[in-house]
Design an enzyme around this catalytic site. Sequence first.
Site, PDB file in Angstrom:
ATOM      1  CB  SER A 124      -0.947  -0.045   1.200  1.00 12.42           C
ATOM      2  OG  SER A 124      -1.824   1.020   1.157  1.00 12.42           O
ATOM      3  CG  HIS A 125       0.384   3.589   3.437  1.00 14.91           C
ATOM      4  ND1 HIS A 125      -0.446   2.514   3.588  1.00 14.91           N
ATOM      5  CD2 HIS A 125       0.933   3.816   4.648  1.00 14.91           C
ATOM      6  CE1 HIS A 125      -0.427   2.122   4.847  1.00 14.91           C
ATOM      7  NE2 HIS A 125       0.403   2.886   5.515  1.00 14.91           N
ATOM      8  CG  ASP A 300      -2.369   4.186  -1.413  1.00 15.96           C
ATOM      9  OD1 ASP A 300      -3.110   4.183  -2.421  1.00 15.96           O
ATOM     10  OD2 ASP A 300      -2.431   3.312  -0.532  1.00 15.96           O
ATOM     11  CG  ASP A 302      -2.783  -0.171  -2.560  1.00 18.17           C
ATOM     12  OD1 ASP A 302      -2.543   0.953  -2.051  1.00 18.17           O
ATOM     13  OD2 ASP A 302      -3.503  -1.021  -2.000  1.00 18.17           O
ATOM     14  CG  ASP A 304      -5.964   1.228  -1.102  1.00 17.98           C
ATOM     15  OD1 ASP A 304      -4.988   2.013  -1.043  1.00 17.98           O
ATOM     16  OD2 ASP A 304      -6.070   0.224  -0.384  1.00 17.98           O
ATOM     17  NE  ARG A 305      -3.605   4.221   2.996  1.00 18.84           N
ATOM     18  CZ  ARG A 305      -3.098   4.363   4.210  1.00 18.84           C
ATOM     19  NH1 ARG A 305      -2.594   5.515   4.586  1.00 18.84           N
ATOM     20  NH2 ARG A 305      -3.093   3.344   5.050  1.00 18.84           N
ATOM     21  CE  LYS A 400      -7.445   2.486   2.057  1.00 14.36           C
ATOM     22  NZ  LYS A 400      -7.272   1.288   2.874  1.00 14.36           N
TER      23      LYS A 400
HETATM   24  C1  G16 Z   1      -5.249  -0.301   5.491  1.00 12.72           C
HETATM   25  C2  G16 Z   1      -6.683  -0.624   5.767  1.00 12.72           C
HETATM   26  C3  G16 Z   1      -7.420   0.602   6.227  1.00 12.72           C
HETATM   27  C4  G16 Z   1      -6.717   1.244   7.394  1.00 12.72           C
HETATM   28  C5  G16 Z   1      -5.278   1.514   7.025  1.00 12.72           C
HETATM   29  C6  G16 Z   1      -4.459   2.038   8.186  1.00 12.72           C
HETATM   30  O1  G16 Z   1      -5.140   0.548   4.406  1.00 12.72           O
HETATM   31  O2  G16 Z   1      -7.328  -1.155   4.651  1.00 12.72           O
HETATM   32  O3  G16 Z   1      -8.714   0.235   6.558  1.00 12.72           O
HETATM   33  O4  G16 Z   1      -7.342   2.411   7.776  1.00 12.72           O
HETATM   34  O5  G16 Z   1      -4.669   0.324   6.605  1.00 12.72           O
HETATM   35  O6  G16 Z   1      -4.366   1.078   9.146  1.00 12.72           O
HETATM   36  P1  G16 Z   1      -3.411   1.220  10.375  1.00 12.72           P
HETATM   37  O7  G16 Z   1      -3.889   2.439  11.117  1.00 12.72           O
HETATM   38  O8  G16 Z   1      -3.614  -0.050  11.139  1.00 12.72           O
HETATM   39  O9  G16 Z   1      -2.005   1.419   9.866  1.00 12.72           O
HETATM   40  P2  G16 Z   1      -4.004   0.399   3.325  1.00 12.72           P
HETATM   41  O10 G16 Z   1      -4.204   1.555   2.399  1.00 12.72           O
HETATM   42  O11 G16 Z   1      -2.704   0.465   4.093  1.00 12.72           O
HETATM   43  O12 G16 Z   1      -4.243  -0.933   2.715  1.00 12.72           O
END
Ligand code: G16
Length: 582
Positions: A124-125, A300, A302, A304-305, A400
């Site tokens: 992801s990010h 981000d 991938d 999704d953000r 998302k």
């Molecule tokens: C994932 C989850 C999200 C969550 C985020 C942050 O996003 O799909 O629902 O809000 O992580 O999570 P944490 O606060 O536990 O780091 P992504 O974009 O990282 O796949």
Amino acid sequence: MVVFKVSRVQTSPFEGQKPGTSGLRKKVKVFAQPNYLHNFVQASFNALTAEKVRGATLVVSGDGRYFSKDAIQIITKMAAANGVRRVWVGQNGLLSTPAVSCVIRERVGVDGSKATGAFILTASHNPGGLHEDFGIKYNMENGGPAPEGITDKIYKNTTTITEYLIAEDLPDVDISALGVTNFTGPEGPFDVEVFDSASDYVKLMKSIFDFESIRKLLTSPKFSFCYDALHGVAGAYAKRIFVDELGAQESSLLNCVPKEDFGGGHPDPNLTYAKELVARMGLGNSETQGEPPEFGAAADGDADRNMILGKRFFVTPSDSVAIIAANAVEAIPYFSSGLKGVARSMPTSAALDVVAKHLNLKFFEVPTGWKFFGNLMDAGLCSICGEESFGTGSDHIREKDGIWAVLAWLSILAYKNKDKLQDKLVTVEDIVRNHWATYGRHYYTRYDYENVDAGAAKELMANLVKLQSSLPEVNKIVKGVRSDVANVVNADEFEYKDPVDGSVSSHQGIRYLFEDGSRLIFRLSGTGSEGATIRLYIEQYEKDPSKTGRLSHEALAPLVDVALKLSKMQEYTGRSAPTVIT
Ligand code: G16
């Protein structure tokens, strides 16, 4: 035609293969160890029911980060050996997380096949590259991340695994070329289909939004636009959607060539990491060259953000979802017959709650993690949802969706400026300020302390839980720091009972709730790959329209003081300042 054999390879468990908030994320050097990825993939196959594996169609792709290409070949060989019928791969191994969800739900193969699940390869990010992060997660046939029941099983399997299956002699597939490659194994045919990464997703977006009205906005001389993919996979969609379909200038795309290491950057769309966009939008400390665009957005790794910006103006993700929900029925054709309900994650501000109340909508508060929204959507209870962590989406898929959020905002802007594009533009800032005037404002900020010593982070959290047993003690501390802050009237750890399947998720964040509606929330992130990340969420509601225009950091300063003292942040972590403030 190539005929492959199946090998059973002896292996033994690795520690720490527990999926976090969204899959397993570790440094590349960890994933690249012999058998490491193999164990996790086999543990996942073993956690699924037979029909999700044998004869099934599996999507394997991701954000294109370093190690993805190796991982795709390994997973394909393991899928073949485990009896999967066909593997679908986006061209060059690229599919955004929302596009994977879309492909699972919408795509029909040349032979009429439908996918039953996916391995998404992304952290992801988190940054990418040889010394950075890789990640993998399994998504189900509804297109959403595997629920806890499955991820727990996967983890359990990783602790007892003794062997995995692989078709070692299956040749690597050329994932840069579109088309189907056929193989034969002991149990019959096995195919790999490489398909265009964007077509299914673009088609879905066109069925949701009024592209014509967005095109009018984007091509109006009054409007200007900028999109930063931070060298993530969003780049594979941005040109197709914003330029080819909607008529934006090609120069409005920043960092839209996907790179294995995201150009050395941190592909997290926030005010700290999306530096170039932030500067271009006239925010931050850097000098802006010329007049900033009216609208800016970033994604981000991938895709999704999303981060939404106006000219010299930041929209908090919590406000963003509330504003989308408040305007969706008028501005977005997909929602024209009304919203089924709305939902947010617990640490997300209550801006959405106020809209839900106003519009008389069903409302849900779930733990952090997109997977919790899926059940609500499958049960027809939720149309729009969002998180403070720059995630916004709807029931068009079960992830998302960063580009969806941008199109939602462009739709709202197009709607507000309908027939008025010759006059003064209604801006992003106007829309947000009008929203505050109607619904009140939730001042909001998040402090992240990244890569803190894991033991220290645990102790800090344990201390915060211990404190909760005595509210008088808590209030003594609060008042000792700031006498102008309201009393804490409730303190607990968030627990969620899923209204659809009755499952219970406990310890989902430590909450301190104040008499005036303010909240302090502490959580450990579940998405880091090393050490611990402490997240501190700070929120204060202001209903009086004459007071909704303050600077956020000024309005929140007293609560920030309280939070830092209450948690003894510096004492436990040795940090005098957070790594990131959003
Ligand atoms: C994932 C989850 C999200 C969550 C985020 C942050 O996003 O799909 O629902 O809000 O992580 O999570 P944490 O606060 O536990 O780091 P992504 O974009 O990282 O796949």
